[in-house]
Design a protein around this motif. Structure first.
Motif, PDB file in Angstrom:
ATOM      1  N   ALA A  42      72.021 109.325  18.742  1.00  0.00           N
ATOM      2  CA  ALA A  42      73.471 109.312  18.577  1.00  0.00           C
ATOM      3  C   ALA A  42      73.982 110.660  18.074  1.00  0.00           C
ATOM      4  O   ALA A  42      74.949 111.205  18.594  1.00  0.00           O
TER       5      ALA A  42
ATOM      6  N   SER B  67      75.941 107.009  21.851  1.00  0.00           N
ATOM      7  CA  SER B  67      75.005 106.868  22.979  1.00  0.00           C
ATOM      8  C   SER B  67      75.100 105.496  23.627  1.00  0.00           C
ATOM      9  O   SER B  67      74.080 104.869  23.916  1.00  0.00           O
TER      10      SER B  67
ATOM     11  N   TYR C 228      74.924 118.413  29.503  1.00  0.00           N
ATOM     12  CA  TYR C 228      74.631 118.425  28.065  1.00  0.00           C
ATOM     13  C   TYR C 228      73.580 119.490  27.760  1.00  0.00           C
ATOM     14  O   TYR C 228      73.656 120.198  26.769  1.00  0.00           O
TER      15      TYR C 228
ATOM     16  N   PHE D  33      80.340 107.946  23.678  1.00  0.00           N
ATOM     17  CA  PHE D  33      79.498 109.129  23.865  1.00  0.00           C
ATOM     18  C   PHE D  33      78.696 109.396  22.595  1.00  0.00           C
ATOM     19  O   PHE D  33      77.486 109.595  22.619  1.00  0.00           O
TER      20      PHE D  33
ATOM     21  N   GLY E  32      77.487 115.733  20.584  1.00  0.00           N
ATOM     22  CA  GLY E  32      78.645 114.853  20.601  1.00  0.00           C
ATOM     23  C   GLY E  32      79.412 114.908  19.292  1.00  0.00           C
ATOM     24  O   GLY E  32      80.637 114.873  19.278  1.00  0.00           O
TER      25      GLY E  32
HETATM   26  N1  PHE Z   1      75.213 110.607  21.517  1.00  0.00           N
HETATM   27  C1  PHE Z   1      74.776 111.886  21.955  1.00  0.00           C
HETATM   28  C2  PHE Z   1      75.530 112.939  21.150  1.00  0.00           C
HETATM   29  O1  PHE Z   1      76.398 112.607  20.390  1.00  0.00           O
HETATM   30  C3  PHE Z   1      74.924 112.089  23.421  1.00  0.00           C
HETATM   31  C4  PHE Z   1      74.427 110.954  24.250  1.00  0.00           C
HETATM   32  C5  PHE Z   1      75.298 110.236  25.054  1.00  0.00           C
HETATM   33  C6  PHE Z   1      73.086 110.594  24.202  1.00  0.00           C
HETATM   34  C7  PHE Z   1      74.862 109.160  25.784  1.00  0.00           C
HETATM   35  C8  PHE Z   1      72.629 109.508  24.943  1.00  0.00           C
HETATM   36  C9  PHE Z   1      73.527 108.794  25.726  1.00  0.00           C
HETATM   37  O2  PHE Z   1      75.284 114.090  21.273  1.00  0.00           O
END
Ligand code: PHE
Length: 446
Positions: free
Chosen positions: A25, A222, A107, A219, A29
């Motif tokens: 998580a 996750s 990403y 996001f 993000g």
């Molecule tokens: N949650 C992660 C972040 O904040 C990004 C992510 C999104 C990972 C979706 C897995 C699935 O950076």
């Protein structure tokens, strides 16, 4: 047949799981995406909406995903197949795998910049962010290096790879954030930043703002593409799914709130605009480091930790697709990991080239965004929201909370009392809110 638990691997301890899920998580993000989206969407009001979305939509969807994962012990595609064999629900799993690949592609480009900023900050290089990302060889090599790092950890499997890293490094990141926030809020003129961030002004809220807050919640946690289904599949029956979800959401939200406290005071003290877009943190942070004695070292350590936080997230994205290929298509883990990484790399090239290298990709016609921004808007918001709505409908209406509750009760005997609340949230509240927002967006409402 699902593989035996022994073959699939399981988390070594409850803390290990919480830290690994929090590791998924917590990532770019929180520290890259949250401040720039909050800045573009009005600051304080966005923060309030975001917190509401995390609490009432994010946490229930996380409980749903972890439960589906632990019950089925499978990747997202297999999980729907185990619970509703032969039904079209496994399309939701495929959608998740596809979304995972797409998110991973851009990403990792951003994660590559973070990696580059470690060295850039350490040697005191003052090149602006735009010039840095406009160098094709640099951008693509950093992107490639980060992809390889992700592959190397995921190859190691669940316990040795993912868990071990997450356990050590997350607490260090937290500490460094606290130190930097203290510096940021003591800069001259920082109080305007604090009020932008902490005093909500709801007059600027539109449908798009709410959707951005909701998308950011998915996001950041996750959710919506099966990462938590996959992580839940390695969870032991002894673990309490509800409190684990609560802890993960709490850690994640704490770090996002802290990232805002770090960025906005410094931003306003430098008279910069909060709607700088995706480059925001890369522009603000170096200025903070310049005001600290030994700032090069502090800055380099910060970007190092941010790269590691990004790594624990890219790992989870890659793990979803890998688990699918290993469980369902019987690929060897090692082969699956490399193939997926290669596909993601090719898909990510236009994103990497969209930040000042190929002007056409920098501003796509019609949408008026860069290719990277477009991928992020489309996959990081819309597709996750679509995934989450389908997961809640599946949980509440198809599998039915009553049956799913039997799974949650293992590890949390006191859950009985809360089952009706979860049922209401997942059956009605979450789907209704998400669908209204999506429809609103597609008919072009503001
Ligand atoms: N949650 C992660 C972040 O904040 C990004 C992510 C999104 C990972 C979706 C897995 C699935 O950076």
């Amino acid at each position: 047949m699902p593989k035996s638990e022994h073959e699939r691997g399981e988390w070594g301890s409850r803390l290990g799981f919480i830290l690994a899920a929090a590791g998924s998580a917590i990532g770019l993000g929180n520290i890259w995406r949250f401040p720039y989206v909050a800045g573009e969407n009005g600051g304080g009001a966005f923060l309030v909406l975001y917190l509401v979305c995390v609490l009432f939509i994010g946490v229930p969807v996380m409980v749903a995903e972890l439960t589906i994962g632990r019950f089925s012990r499978r990747n997202p595609v297999g999980a729907f197949e185990v619970i509703r064999p032969g039904s079209p629900w496994k399309i939701v799993g495929y959608l998740g795998v596809f979304t995972g690949i797409c998110i991973l592609s851009y990403y990792t480009v951003m994660a590559g910049y973070t990696l580059g900023y470690i060295v850039k900050t350490l040697i005191g290089d003052r090149m602006p962010f735009e010039s840095f990302t406009a160098n094709p060889i640099l951008s693509l090599s950093l992107f490639a290096v980060f992809s390889i790092l992700t592959v190397l950890v995921v190859q190691g499997g669940v316990k040795n790879g993912i868990e071990r890293w997450a356990k050590i490094l997350m607490p260090v990141l937290l500490f460094l954030l606290v130190v930097l926030i203290i510096r940021s809020v003591t800069l001259e003129g920082s109080s305007r930043g604090l009020s932008f961030y902490l005093k909500p002004d709801f007059s600027k809220v539109t449908g798009k703002t709410i959707l951005a807050a909701l998308g950011q919640a998915f996001f950041s946690l996750s959710l919506g593409m099966g990462a938590m289904i996959t992580y839940g599949s390695y969870l032991s029956k002894k673990d309490n799914i509800v409190t684990s979800s609560g802890y993960v959401a709490l850690f994640d939200t704490l770090i996002a709130i802290m990232a805002g406290l770090l960025i906005f005071p410094a931003l306003f003290s430098m008279n910069m605009s909060p709607s700088e877009g995706p480059g925001l943190v890369f522009k603000v942070l170096p200025v903070i480091f310049n005001t600290i004695p030994g700032g090069h070292l502090v800055g380099a350590s910060f970007f190092l930790l941010l790269s590691i936080a990004a790594l624990t997230s890219t790992i989870s994205l890659l793990e979803v697709v890998t688990a699918y290929l290993v469980d369902e298509k019987h690929f060897l883990r090692r082969r699956a990991v490399w193939i997926v990484a290669l596909v993601c790399f090719c898909l990510g090239v236009p994103s990497a080239l969209s930040q000042g290298i190929v002007p056409r990709l920098g501003r796509l016609p019609l949408v008026n965004m860069s290719f990277l921004g477009f991928m992020d808007w489309w996959f990081g918001n819309i597709m996750l929201a679509i995934g989450a709505v389908l997961i809640s409908i599946f949980f509440g209406w198809v599998w039915k909370t009553r049956r799913a509750a039997a799974e949650i009760l293992e590890g949390y005997p006191g859950f009985e009392r809360f089952a009706p609340a979860l049922d209401l949230l997942l059956k009605f509240f979450c789907p209704a809110c998400i669908i209204v927002l999506l429809v609103f967006l597609f008919i072009g409402g503001e």
